[in-house]
Design a protein around this motif. Structure first.
Motif, PDB file in Angstrom:
ATOM      1  N   LEU A  42       0.934  -1.142  -0.021  1.00  0.00           N
ATOM      2  CA  LEU A  42      -0.031   0.060  -0.034  1.00  0.00           C
ATOM      3  C   LEU A  42       1.067   1.408  -0.053  1.00  0.00           C
ATOM      4  N   GLY A  46       0.411   3.954  -2.911  1.00  0.00           N
ATOM      5  CA  GLY A  46       0.225   5.262  -2.363  1.00  0.00           C
ATOM      6  C   GLY A  46       1.081   6.144  -2.968  1.00  0.00           C
ATOM      7  N   GLY A  85      -8.005   3.903  -4.201  1.00  0.00           N
ATOM      8  CA  GLY A  85      -7.882   3.579  -3.006  1.00  0.00           C
ATOM      9  C   GLY A  85      -8.246   2.037  -2.788  1.00  0.00           C
ATOM     10  N   GLY A  89      -5.489  -0.447  -5.024  1.00  0.00           N
ATOM     11  CA  GLY A  89      -5.059  -0.771  -3.456  1.00  0.00           C
ATOM     12  C   GLY A  89      -5.400  -2.159  -3.478  1.00  0.00           C
ATOM     13  N   THR A  92      -3.363  -4.391  -5.849  1.00  0.00           N
ATOM     14  CA  THR A  92      -1.799  -4.381  -5.377  1.00  0.00           C
ATOM     15  C   THR A  92      -1.917  -5.395  -4.197  1.00  0.00           C
ATOM     16  N   LEU A  93      -2.798  -5.470  -3.341  1.00  0.00           N
ATOM     17  CA  LEU A  93      -2.648  -6.386  -2.119  1.00  0.00           C
ATOM     18  C   LEU A  93      -2.813  -7.851  -2.905  1.00  0.00           C
ATOM     19  N   MET A 205      -4.360   5.637   0.152  1.00  0.00           N
ATOM     20  CA  MET A 205      -3.680   4.487   0.237  1.00  0.00           C
ATOM     21  C   MET A 205      -2.731   4.467   1.375  1.00  0.00           C
ATOM     22  N   GLY A 209      -2.210   2.597   4.710  1.00  0.00           N
ATOM     23  CA  GLY A 209      -0.580   1.833   4.624  1.00  0.00           C
ATOM     24  C   GLY A 209      -0.025   2.148   5.854  1.00  0.00           C
ATOM     25  N   LYS A 212      -2.022   0.448   8.696  1.00  0.00           N
ATOM     26  CA  LYS A 212      -1.692  -1.025   8.785  1.00  0.00           C
ATOM     27  C   LYS A 212      -0.271  -1.236   9.397  1.00  0.00           C
ATOM     28  N   GLU A 214       2.716  -0.684   7.746  1.00  0.00           N
ATOM     29  CA  GLU A 214       3.580  -1.344   6.738  1.00  0.00           C
ATOM     30  C   GLU A 214       5.027  -0.524   6.766  1.00  0.00           C
TER      31      GLU A 214
END
Length: 307
Positions: A42, A46, A85, A89, A92-93, A205, A209, A212, A214
């Motif tokens: 993310l 982003g 978003g 997003g 990408t995940l 994003m 991220g 989350k 990251e």
């Protein structure tokens, strides 16, 4: 006051825009796989869109485009959140848990979502029997993909269900955003609009991220040269060039037709994944892929016959 009806685009402009969306976006699934190999997904996506959107927005303003209104920024935020978003997003995940070829094939559900949602919202006619057959066909194809996905050569194996859910949710919300973008324009310029939407979606994003976690333990020194090259390609071609072409297509053709990039993207992604990433497609997965592509053909062409 209603906006003046724009002149019909030339055939050359349409063919160029479709070619950019078909081929570039088809390659981005594999390129995203290379980028997230050493970058948080993310935060990578982003940064990609925030950077591309900021550059495009500043360039268009420097070229003399008028500043967007507050309402325009509101449209851009909603469209950017849906298309980028959630849409990009989630995709990408998805490539963290799924082969890039399977991710692209699941994104082929976008025209099906557009057909159903377009009818439900009154933007498109009721689905014909061919469209209905295509929807059922697509569901069968997705079952084969989900049941027989080969999880080799992915960053985090063992989470196939999570990857499938993320990509399908991304495709659904992308479709909602595409329909909304048809009649809600952040700016008269599709290029300025694209920059605004990328900027808003990219920031969203980045926020998710960071929330989350990251960024925890991540250092730029760990990013490989291959990931940096992939990131540069995603910013320039995948974001600025292809996304802007898609936004323009949403303005000049019907949403389901703009969504036909799902015809070609899976083919490009499958070939590149097989050639450069060692991805394998077994007979069941190939059968599922064929069913999804056939479903897209039935949905789009069946809907156009009705129109």
């Amino acid at each position: 006051m209603s906006e003046p009806t724009p002149a019909a685009p030339s055939r050359a402009a349409l063919l160029t825009a479709f070619a950019l969306v078909y081929l570039i976006w088809g390659s981005t699934y594999l390129v995203m796989k290379f980028a997230v190999a050493s970058m948080p997904p993310l935060l990578m996506a982003g940064t990609r869109y925030a950077l591309a959107g900021g550059l495009l927005y500043l360039f268009m303003r420097w070229q003399g485009e008028p500043a967007p209104t507050r309402q325009g920024w509101g449209f851009a935020a909603l469209i950017g959140l849906c298309l980028l978003g959630f849409g990009n997003g989630g995709t990408t995940l998805g490539v963290v848990y799924l082969p890039s070829s399977i991710t692209a094939l699941l994104v082929a559900t976008v025209p099906m979502f557009l057909a159903v949602l377009g009818w439900a919202s009154g933007l498109s006619p009721r689905p014909t029997k061919w469209v209905t057959l295509g929807l059922a066909d697509g569901m069968a194809g997705m079952y084969l993909l989900v049941a027989h996905t080969h999880a080799a050569a992915v960053k985090q194996p063992g989470h196939t269900g999570l990857g499938v859910f993320a990509v399908l949710l991304a495709s659904l919300v992308w479709s909602i955003g595409s329909l909304y973008a048809k009649n809600h324009r952040p700016s008269a310029s599709p290029f300025l609009s694209g920059g605004m939407q990328m900027l808003c979606g990219g920031v969203a994003m980045l926020v998710v991220g960071f929330l989350k976690g990251e960024a925890t333990g991540f250092e730029l020194a760990q990013v490989t040269a291959k990931s940096w090259v992939a990131f540069a390609y995603l910013v320039s071609f995948g974001s600025i060039v292809a996304f802007t072409a898609y936004i323009w297509l949403l303005r000049v053709v019907e949403p389901a037709l703009a969504g036909t990039y799902a015809f070609v993207n899976p083919v490009v992604a499958v070939l590149l994944g097989w050639a450069f990433a060692g991805e394998v497609l077994n007979p069941q997965m190939l059968g599922g892929a064929a069913l999804i592509v056939l479903a897209v053909v039935l949905v789009v062409l069946g809907g156009r016959q009705k129109a």
